[in-house]
Motif scaffolding. Structure first.
Motif, PDB file in Angstrom:
ATOM      1  N   VAL A 174      -8.244   8.090  -9.562  1.00  0.00           N
ATOM      2  CA  VAL A 174      -8.347   7.272  -8.346  1.00  0.00           C
ATOM      3  C   VAL A 174      -9.810   6.975  -8.027  1.00  0.00           C
ATOM      4  O   VAL A 174     -10.167   5.853  -7.632  1.00  0.00           O
ATOM      5  CB  VAL A 174      -7.657   7.971  -7.159  1.00  0.00           C
ATOM      6  N   ILE A 215      -3.538   3.449  -0.136  1.00  0.00           N
ATOM      7  CA  ILE A 215      -4.187   2.913  -1.341  1.00  0.00           C
ATOM      8  C   ILE A 215      -3.409   1.690  -1.808  1.00  0.00           C
ATOM      9  O   ILE A 215      -2.173   1.688  -1.820  1.00  0.00           O
ATOM     10  CB  ILE A 215      -4.220   3.970  -2.466  1.00  0.00           C
ATOM     11  N   ARG A 216      -4.143   0.649  -2.189  1.00  0.00           N
ATOM     12  CA  ARG A 216      -3.494  -0.553  -2.725  1.00  0.00           C
ATOM     13  C   ARG A 216      -4.331  -1.125  -3.856  1.00  0.00           C
ATOM     14  O   ARG A 216      -5.537  -0.842  -3.973  1.00  0.00           O
ATOM     15  CB  ARG A 216      -3.309  -1.599  -1.628  1.00  0.00           C
ATOM     16  N   SER A 219       0.839  -1.198   0.000  1.00  0.00           N
ATOM     17  CA  SER A 219       0.000   0.000   0.000  1.00  0.00           C
ATOM     18  C   SER A 219       0.875   1.250   0.000  1.00  0.00           C
ATOM     19  O   SER A 219       2.024   1.228   0.460  1.00  0.00           O
ATOM     20  CB  SER A 219      -0.904   0.004   1.237  1.00  0.00           C
ATOM     21  N   GLU A 278      -8.353   0.032  -3.632  1.00  0.00           N
ATOM     22  CA  GLU A 278      -9.139   0.355  -2.451  1.00  0.00           C
ATOM     23  C   GLU A 278      -8.305   1.246  -1.534  1.00  0.00           C
ATOM     24  O   GLU A 278      -7.071   1.141  -1.498  1.00  0.00           O
ATOM     25  CB  GLU A 278      -9.601  -0.899  -1.717  1.00  0.00           C
ATOM     26  N   GLU A 279      -8.979   2.150  -0.822  1.00  0.00           N
ATOM     27  CA  GLU A 279      -8.301   3.094   0.060  1.00  0.00           C
ATOM     28  C   GLU A 279      -8.786   2.872   1.487  1.00  0.00           C
ATOM     29  O   GLU A 279      -9.986   2.921   1.764  1.00  0.00           O
ATOM     30  CB  GLU A 279      -8.583   4.532  -0.389  1.00  0.00           C
ATOM     31  N   ARG A 280      -7.834   2.632   2.386  1.00  0.00           N
ATOM     32  CA  ARG A 280      -8.157   2.423   3.795  1.00  0.00           C
ATOM     33  C   ARG A 280      -7.128   3.145   4.664  1.00  0.00           C
ATOM     34  O   ARG A 280      -5.920   2.980   4.473  1.00  0.00           O
ATOM     35  CB  ARG A 280      -8.150   0.934   4.151  1.00  0.00           C
ATOM     36  N   SER A 336     -11.351   3.264  -7.799  1.00  0.00           N
ATOM     37  CA  SER A 336     -12.021   2.813  -6.572  1.00  0.00           C
ATOM     38  C   SER A 336     -13.421   2.305  -6.879  1.00  0.00           C
ATOM     39  O   SER A 336     -13.850   1.257  -6.381  1.00  0.00           O
ATOM     40  CB  SER A 336     -12.091   3.956  -5.558  1.00  0.00           C
ATOM     41  N   THR A 381       0.669   5.754   0.504  1.00  0.00           N
ATOM     42  CA  THR A 381      -0.156   6.891   0.895  1.00  0.00           C
ATOM     43  C   THR A 381      -0.608   7.638  -0.345  1.00  0.00           C
ATOM     44  O   THR A 381       0.028   7.571  -1.399  1.00  0.00           O
ATOM     45  CB  THR A 381       0.616   7.854   1.806  1.00  0.00           C
ATOM     46  N   ARG A 382      -1.685   8.365  -0.201  1.00  0.00           N
ATOM     47  CA  ARG A 382      -2.217   9.141  -1.326  1.00  0.00           C
ATOM     48  C   ARG A 382      -1.197  10.186  -1.777  1.00  0.00           C
ATOM     49  O   ARG A 382      -1.019  10.415  -2.979  1.00  0.00           O
ATOM     50  CB  ARG A 382      -3.527   9.808  -0.906  1.00  0.00           C
TER      51      ARG A 382
END
Length: 669
Positions: free
Chosen positions: A518, A534-535, A482, A528-530, A522, A484-485
């Motif tokens: 993005v 993001i991964r 993953s 997916e972003e958690r 998504s 970071t944005r």
């Protein structure tokens, strides 16, 4: 965005004589403020204009030339450039084109309802028709379509090299072409004459004006970076208050197969194009025996220059000077640049993607070929991805996908073949190499293979604008961790800046492009972003892998140029020309391919290698300067090394220490 309604304009004409078509009644609408003028009167108005007379007076005071001599030069210039639109020639052209197009193409689709609406609008404002430019046919197509729909025939800005074609040059002039030199240099008189010629046609609204904002034909099937000179001259009458508004119409012309496919591949490899000539045109008549599929001509949503400029520029500053002496403000320069990019992005939006483009994209990643069943499966998957991103794919709803793919393969039989074993393969020479092969013979064989592969690549290129933004996000995103944005946006921004010569991005919209990409990924469950990270999802890895392979050749080509600059340019302060650098890097790319260190033939493209130099200049990694009238380039070694290392974090690259002999730049100016 709803899909335009198309109709085939050739369907009825196949049952109708060419002579009858050419003699049909033609009564187009006319701009309400137009004062009818002959082509000769237009030229006289140019020569008597304040702009031209003022420049003549200035040059006479600054040089030893008399005003009479300068006026004679101006007259020769306007005679050289001016159109001579004649209805008799138009009817001959209609007869000729109708016969040719029926032989070449299966169908020519036009969104006729939108063109008829535009015809009504042309009564109220001057119109600029700005088509995409990927074939010589573009010059002829809009005039043919205009004649079919009773739309005013455009005057067309054409390169001066077409004037040298006997008979054809005269016919083009008589059908509305006006000719411009490829470069004006510092010739103030020519610039004044040309600018006034363009603007008097727009102010009076004699005819819609057609020109290519890209400036020249795209050999690669990708949109080219816009040129601003002619567009600036064309909208200046609005900025100075000479006209109330100007309507700008982006137009997309999409081909299933271009006439010049083989020629373009050779040009990209460095084989010079034949000089435009009538004899060359006659010799090329064998193309009439081939099938070139369909053409889609889409007239996009008209743009009002007045509405676009509202709140962005202050036109009142032009009231302080005579109109012919007005200078563009910095805001107006920015406005023109944004308008040019907006036009090209609109052209891309209305492009129709052919099935061949999907087939080529899949085959470019499987050069050994694929079984038809597997190829169809991958093509259908790719079509779904493209449609999801808003692409218009020419894919009949109820047709069997297998038949669509086979038709695309048959249309491009000169590039690919469906064998008896059910495998679709590229038409390459036998892979068996002679035991004793000279360096020259090896390079010749490589270039013959490259010609076929680049024709597949140009098919793929028609699709790249659909995916480029999401592709840059997925290339920036690691496959196994993953990010970071902020980290992802930083790498995305680097890739966007690096490739801005190869792809069209709206200036200043980095963040908007990133966020939109993005958001789509998504929504499509590709990422997916958690918790701010993001991964790539498991279901998204196929798209990531495919797009990585689709776009990595550009990074590999740029990396190859980096290696060449690091190893071949050393500390010579005199610099090198674009041709010296691109040819040297191409030789290095050929060595990489010959030694089996890389597989993608795209890196042989002189277009890509030239774009890398332009990109490096804008990023401060190469210095550009002039010497004896020639543009020279000198690498900034530390910056080039840094760029190379950044690229290596995104794609796999070969180890140059193992097999590559660098070919240095030997000749200098």
């Amino acid at each position: 965005m709803s899909r335009p309604e198309y109709e085939d304009i050739l369907e009825g004409k196949r049952q109708y004589s060419d002579l009858g078509f050419s003699m049909e009644a033609y009564d187009p609408p006319r701009y309400k403020h137009c004062k009818p003028r002959t082509p000769e009167k237009v030229k006289e108005d140019v020569l008597n204009s304040t702009r031209v007379l003022s420049v003549i007076e200035q040059l006479a005071a600054e040089t030893d030339q008399s005003e009479d001599d300068l006026l004679s030069q101006a007259r020769a210039m306007v005679e050289e450039m001016g159109h001579n639109l004649r209805m008799r020639s138009i009817r001959f052209f209609a007869y000729f084109l109708n016969k040719i197009f029926k032989a070449l193409y299966k169908r020519i689709y036009v969104n006729g309802d939108d063109l008829e609406k535009l015809a009504k609008m042309s009564k109220d404002q001057p119109v600029l028709l700005l088509p995409s430019h990927r074939s010589y046919i573009d010059f002829l197509m809009l005039s043919y379509v205009a004649y079919c729909y009773d739309f005013p025939l455009p005057v067309i800005a054409a390169g001066a090299d077409f004037m040298g074609m006997k008979f054809v040059g005269t016919l083009l002039r008589n059908c509305g072409a006006f000719f411009m030199r490829r470069s004006f240099g510092s010739d103030r008189l020519y610039w004044a004459v040309f600018t006034e010629y363009v603007q008097t046609l727009i102010r009076n609204g004699d005819s819609p004006m057609e020109f290519f904002v890209e400036g020249t034909r795209s050999r690669t099937s990708k949109s080219l970076s816009p040129k601003f000179g002619l567009l600036s001259a064309a909208i200046e009458p609005f900025l100075t208050g000479s006209v109330y508004d100007i309507t700008v119409v982006p137009i997309s012309i999409s081909y299933d197969r271009r006439l010049e496919e083989t020629l373009y591949a050779r040009e990209l490899l460095g084989i010079p194009k034949p000089k435009e000539s009538t004899s060359g045109l006659v010799k090329a008549r064998s193309v009439l025996q081939e099938n070139y599929g369909n053409i889609h001509v889409c007239f996009g949503e008209p743009l009002s220059v007045r509405k676009l400029a509202e709140g962005r520029i202050d036109r009142s500053v032009h009231g302080l000077h005579p109109r012919h002496m007005s200078m563009f403000t910095s805001e107006e320069h920015t406005f023109v640049q944004h308008l040019a990019h907006q036009v090209i992005l609109a052209q891309q939006k209305y492009m129709v993607i052919s099935p061949w483009s999907l087939v080529a994209a899949v085959l470019s990643q499987h050069p050994q070929g694929l079984l038809l069943k597997k190829l169809v499966h991958e093509v259908v998957w790719l079509k779904k991805q493209a449609v999801g991103l808003g692409a218009f794919v020419n894919w009949p709803a109820k047709a069997d996908p297998s038949n669509i793919v086979k038709s695309a393969v048959e249309l491009h039989h000169h590039v690919v073949t469906l064998g008896a074993d059910g495998r679709v393969v590229l038409n390459l020479l036998s892979p068996t190499r002679p035991k004793m092969e000279t360096e020259m013979a090896r390079k010749h064989r490589l270039m013959e293979e490259a010609e076929v592969r680049l024709m597949v690549v140009t098919g793929t290129n028609q699709l790249l604008h659909v995916f480029v933004r999401v592709a840059l996000v997925l290339m920036a995103l690691s496959k196994d961790r993953s990010q970071t944005r902020d980290e992802l946006f930083r790498i995305f921004g680097f890739l966007r800046r690096l490739l801005e010569k190869d792809f069209i991005f709206m200036p200043g919209q980095d963040k908007q492009d990133f966020d939109t990409a993005v958001q789509y990924l998504s929504r499509a469950h590709v990422v997916e972003e958690r918790g701010g990270f993001i991964r790539v999802t498991d279901s998204g890895k196929k798209l990531q892998s495919f797009l990585h392979e689709m776009f990595s050749p550009f990074l590999l080509g740029y990396w190859t140029m980096c290696q060449y600059l690091l190893t071949a340019s050393s500390d010579d302060p005199r610099g090198s020309t674009t041709q010296q650098l691109t040819r040297g890097a191409q030789d290095m790319a050929a060595t990489l391919l010959t030694n089996g260190l890389v597989k993608r033939f795209e890196i042989l493209s002189l277009d890509m290698l030239g774009n890398s130099i332009t990109s490096f200049v804008s990023m401060g990694a190469v210095k550009k300067f002039k010497s004896n009238g020639h543009a020279l380039f000198l690498p900034v070694q530390g910056e080039i090394f840094s760029l190379s290392k950044q690229i290596e974090t995104i794609i796999a690259v070969p180890d140059l220490k193992t097999a590559v002999q660098v070919i240095p730049v030997k000749s200098r100016l």
